[in-house]
Scaffold this motif. Structure first.
Motif, PDB file in Angstrom:
ATOM      1  N   UNK A   1       0.833  -1.205   0.000  1.00  0.00           N
ATOM      2  CA  UNK A   1       0.000   0.000   0.000  1.00  0.00           C
ATOM      3  C   UNK A   1       0.873   1.262   0.000  1.00  0.00           C
ATOM      4  N   UNK A   2       2.167   1.127   0.294  1.00  0.00           N
ATOM      5  CA  UNK A   2       3.070   2.277   0.152  1.00  0.00           C
ATOM      6  C   UNK A   2       3.589   2.393  -1.274  1.00  0.00           C
ATOM      7  N   UNK A   3       3.975   1.255  -1.854  1.00  0.00           N
ATOM      8  CA  UNK A   3       4.542   1.311  -3.196  1.00  0.00           C
ATOM      9  C   UNK A   3       4.977  -0.059  -3.668  1.00  0.00           C
ATOM     10  N   UNK A   4       5.592  -0.071  -4.843  1.00  0.00           N
ATOM     11  CA  UNK A   4       5.967  -1.342  -5.455  1.00  0.00           C
ATOM     12  C   UNK A   4       7.276  -1.881  -4.891  1.00  0.00           C
ATOM     13  N   UNK A   5       7.499  -3.157  -5.103  1.00  0.00           N
ATOM     14  CA  UNK A   5       8.736  -3.815  -4.637  1.00  0.00           C
ATOM     15  C   UNK A   5       9.986  -3.182  -5.257  1.00  0.00           C
ATOM     16  N   UNK A   6       9.963  -3.031  -6.575  1.00  0.00           N
ATOM     17  CA  UNK A   6      11.110  -2.455  -7.288  1.00  0.00           C
ATOM     18  C   UNK A   6      10.706  -1.092  -7.820  1.00  0.00           C
ATOM     19  N   UNK A   7      11.439  -0.062  -7.445  1.00  0.00           N
ATOM     20  CA  UNK A   7      11.006   1.273  -7.880  1.00  0.00           C
ATOM     21  C   UNK A   7      12.058   1.925  -8.767  1.00  0.00           C
ATOM     22  N   UNK A   8      11.559   2.652  -9.732  1.00  0.00           N
ATOM     23  CA  UNK A   8      12.433   3.373 -10.660  1.00  0.00           C
ATOM     24  C   UNK A   8      13.161   4.491  -9.922  1.00  0.00           C
ATOM     25  N   UNK A   9      14.438   4.646 -10.188  1.00  0.00           N
ATOM     26  CA  UNK A   9      15.193   5.748  -9.577  1.00  0.00           C
ATOM     27  C   UNK A   9      15.887   6.577 -10.665  1.00  0.00           C
ATOM     28  N   UNK A  10      15.267   6.642 -11.851  1.00  0.00           N
ATOM     29  CA  UNK A  10      15.907   7.406 -12.932  1.00  0.00           C
ATOM     30  C   UNK A  10      15.740   8.905 -12.722  1.00  0.00           C
ATOM     31  N   UNK A  11      14.688   9.297 -11.993  1.00  0.00           N
ATOM     32  CA  UNK A  11      14.502  10.724 -11.694  1.00  0.00           C
ATOM     33  C   UNK A  11      14.090  10.872 -10.227  1.00  0.00           C
ATOM     34  N   UNK A  12      14.990  10.566  -9.288  1.00  0.00           N
ATOM     35  CA  UNK A  12      14.609  10.613  -7.866  1.00  0.00           C
ATOM     36  C   UNK A  12      14.352  12.031  -7.367  1.00  0.00           C
ATOM     37  N   UNK A  13      14.888  13.016  -8.084  1.00  0.00           N
ATOM     38  CA  UNK A  13      14.686  14.427  -7.711  1.00  0.00           C
ATOM     39  C   UNK A  13      13.856  15.063  -8.825  1.00  0.00           C
ATOM     40  N   UNK A  14      12.695  15.612  -8.473  1.00  0.00           N
ATOM     41  CA  UNK A  14      11.743  16.099  -9.483  1.00  0.00           C
ATOM     42  C   UNK A  14      12.380  17.204 -10.327  1.00  0.00           C
ATOM     43  N   UNK A  15      12.406  16.981 -11.630  1.00  0.00           N
ATOM     44  CA  UNK A  15      13.101  17.919 -12.524  1.00  0.00           C
ATOM     45  C   UNK A  15      12.474  19.311 -12.472  1.00  0.00           C
TER      46      UNK A  15
ATOM     47  N   UNK B   1       6.746   5.945  -2.418  1.00  0.00           N
ATOM     48  CA  UNK B   1       5.297   6.190  -2.344  1.00  0.00           C
ATOM     49  C   UNK B   1       4.877   7.438  -3.108  1.00  0.00           C
ATOM     50  N   UNK B   2       5.680   7.808  -4.111  1.00  0.00           N
ATOM     51  CA  UNK B   2       5.242   8.839  -5.050  1.00  0.00           C
ATOM     52  C   UNK B   2       5.317  10.266  -4.534  1.00  0.00           C
ATOM     53  N   UNK B   3       6.075  10.493  -3.465  1.00  0.00           N
ATOM     54  CA  UNK B   3       6.269  11.864  -2.979  1.00  0.00           C
ATOM     55  C   UNK B   3       7.399  12.491  -3.792  1.00  0.00           C
ATOM     56  N   UNK B   4       7.151  13.692  -4.317  1.00  0.00           N
ATOM     57  CA  UNK B   4       8.158  14.346  -5.158  1.00  0.00           C
ATOM     58  C   UNK B   4       9.198  15.027  -4.275  1.00  0.00           C
ATOM     59  N   UNK B   5      10.465  14.986  -4.699  1.00  0.00           N
ATOM     60  CA  UNK B   5      11.557  15.454  -3.839  1.00  0.00           C
ATOM     61  C   UNK B   5      12.347  16.593  -4.477  1.00  0.00           C
ATOM     62  N   UNK B   6      12.631  17.588  -3.631  1.00  0.00           N
ATOM     63  CA  UNK B   6      13.650  18.592  -3.945  1.00  0.00           C
ATOM     64  C   UNK B   6      14.644  18.539  -2.788  1.00  0.00           C
ATOM     65  N   UNK B   7      15.944  18.546  -3.072  1.00  0.00           N
ATOM     66  CA  UNK B   7      16.917  18.486  -1.979  1.00  0.00           C
ATOM     67  C   UNK B   7      18.017  19.519  -2.191  1.00  0.00           C
ATOM     68  N   UNK B   8      18.362  20.198  -1.113  1.00  0.00           N
ATOM     69  CA  UNK B   8      19.386  21.248  -1.182  1.00  0.00           C
ATOM     70  C   UNK B   8      20.418  21.035  -0.081  1.00  0.00           C
ATOM     71  N   UNK B   9      21.684  21.045  -0.476  1.00  0.00           N
ATOM     72  CA  UNK B   9      22.783  20.921   0.482  1.00  0.00           C
ATOM     73  C   UNK B   9      23.381  22.278   0.755  1.00  0.00           C
ATOM     74  N   UNK B  10      23.728  22.493   2.011  1.00  0.00           N
ATOM     75  CA  UNK B  10      24.557  23.636   2.356  1.00  0.00           C
ATOM     76  C   UNK B  10      25.986  23.093   2.503  1.00  0.00           C
ATOM     77  N   UNK B  11      26.862  23.546   1.645  1.00  0.00           N
ATOM     78  CA  UNK B  11      28.255  23.073   1.692  1.00  0.00           C
ATOM     79  C   UNK B  11      28.948  23.802   2.851  1.00  0.00           C
ATOM     80  N   UNK B  12      29.204  23.075   3.921  1.00  0.00           N
ATOM     81  CA  UNK B  12      29.750  23.736   5.120  1.00  0.00           C
ATOM     82  C   UNK B  12      31.271  23.683   5.159  1.00  0.00           C
ATOM     83  N   UNK B  13      31.855  22.815   4.337  1.00  0.00           N
ATOM     84  CA  UNK B  13      33.316  22.625   4.360  1.00  0.00           C
ATOM     85  C   UNK B  13      33.691  21.875   3.093  1.00  0.00           C
ATOM     86  N   UNK B  14      34.968  21.841   2.792  1.00  0.00           N
ATOM     87  CA  UNK B  14      35.408  20.955   1.711  1.00  0.00           C
ATOM     88  C   UNK B  14      35.803  19.623   2.334  1.00  0.00           C
ATOM     89  N   UNK B  15      35.658  18.542   1.566  1.00  0.00           N
ATOM     90  CA  UNK B  15      35.945  17.200   2.074  1.00  0.00           C
ATOM     91  C   UNK B  15      37.371  17.088   2.593  1.00  0.00           C
TER      92      UNK B  15
END
Ligand code: HPA
Length: 291
Positions: A161-175, A236-250
């Motif tokens: 009821x949440x979603x399918x067993x295998x899910x597509x990850x070709x566009x995990x962040x909504x264009x 479960x079909x929730x669209x995602x936007x994600x933003x990082x704050x770069x706090x330091x260099x690796x």
């Protein structure tokens, strides 16, 4: 009762589903608003809640089945209200794998938000830059990720009821949300970077050799969160936007040691720029996500 990877089943029904239902019911009793936009505020970025009007604040410890925030700089409260005329449900503090929580616990709030009616999720985090062009304080919209955690929150029985067993990850962040973020950045005169986020369990920072490896793999930034939440949102079909704050260099890019305190200080310093961008993104988000 059977238990497998944190998802327990009883009489053929999922205990996870039952718990989520109880959590959602509790939140629904605290407020009449039903936001379609969820926001997760990462390390040092919690100050955004000051932008929220008509606040309803719910401490995590009051919420049935919710984990408790243990990470520094994570207040551990849900704040519901309005920003730029949009209803939002904001998590001031998240759960990380390094805190010892299972992947199901780390992503539990995403399950709850989805069942509460959230359709678009804005995830934010503090991250280390892998791209040597980045400078501390830069903001980066995530285009794609590399899951380097060695595990996945969807391992275990699939709750259909949440979603399918295998899910597509070709566009995990909504264009279209990435495009909205870019337009908002232009409006706010923020030099918004774009790149690939690598998830690393932590809590130790990476070695210089690991940073070199992540650069070779095509990463732009590395951090200790976000990817499990993105996977579950996509489940479960929730669209995602994600933003990082770069706090330091690796580690090893500059000849200086890293500390958690530095991460917090730089994220807080970038706070004004970050808050302005986020507010502008909310204003520009397409109406169908907010109805
Ligand atoms: N590595 C991992 N996580 C982080 C970093 C880093 O350099 N900076 C902020 N979060």
């Amino acid at each position: 009762m059977d238990e497998m990877n944190g998802i327990a089943y009883q009489n053929g029904g999922s205990i996870l589903l039952e718990k989520v239902r109880e959590t959602v019911q509790y939140i629904e009793k605290q407020t009449t608003i039903r936001p379609k936009i969820g926001i997760v505020l990462g390390s040092g970025l919690g100050g955004f809640v000051d932008q929220i009007e008509d606040q309803v604040v719910i401490p995590y410890e009051d919420i049935p089945h919710f984990p408790i925030s243990t990470a520094p700089g994570h207040r551990g409260r849900l704040v519901l209200g309005r920003v730029a005329d949009r209803e939002v449900l904001c998590m001031q503090g998240r759960f990380h794998y390094y805190e010892g929580y299972s992947m199901q616990e780390v992503t539990y709030p995403v399950r709850v938000m989805q069942r509460f009616g959230v359709q678009s999720l804005i995830l934010t985090n503090a991250a280390g830059g892998l791209d040597p062009q980045f400078v501390p304080g830069d903001l980066m919209v995530i285009r794609d990720h590399i899951n380097f955690l060695g595990t996945n929150p969807l391992i275990g029985p699939n709750e259909a009821s949440f979603g399918e067993r295998f899910i597509d990850m070709s566009k995990p962040y909504a264009l279209d949300l990435i495009e909205t973020a870019k337009r908002a950045a232009k409006e706010e005169q923020v030099d918004l970077k774009e790149g690939v986020y690598v998830s690393y369990s932590g809590p130790s920072f990476e070695t210089a050799a690991e940073i070199k490896m992540f650069q070779l793999l095509g990463g732009s930034a590395v951090g200790m969160s976000t990817v499990p939440e993105v996977i579950v949102a996509n489940h479960s079909g929730v669209r995602v936007l994600a933003i990082s704050c770069i706090t330091n260099l690796g580690t090893g890019i500059l000849d200086q040691p890293l500390s958690g305190e530095e991460v917090m200080v730089v994220a807080a310093e970038a706070g004004e720029k970050f808050q302005g961008l986020l507010k502008c993104i909310l204003q520009m988000m397409p109406e169908e996500n907010n109805e």
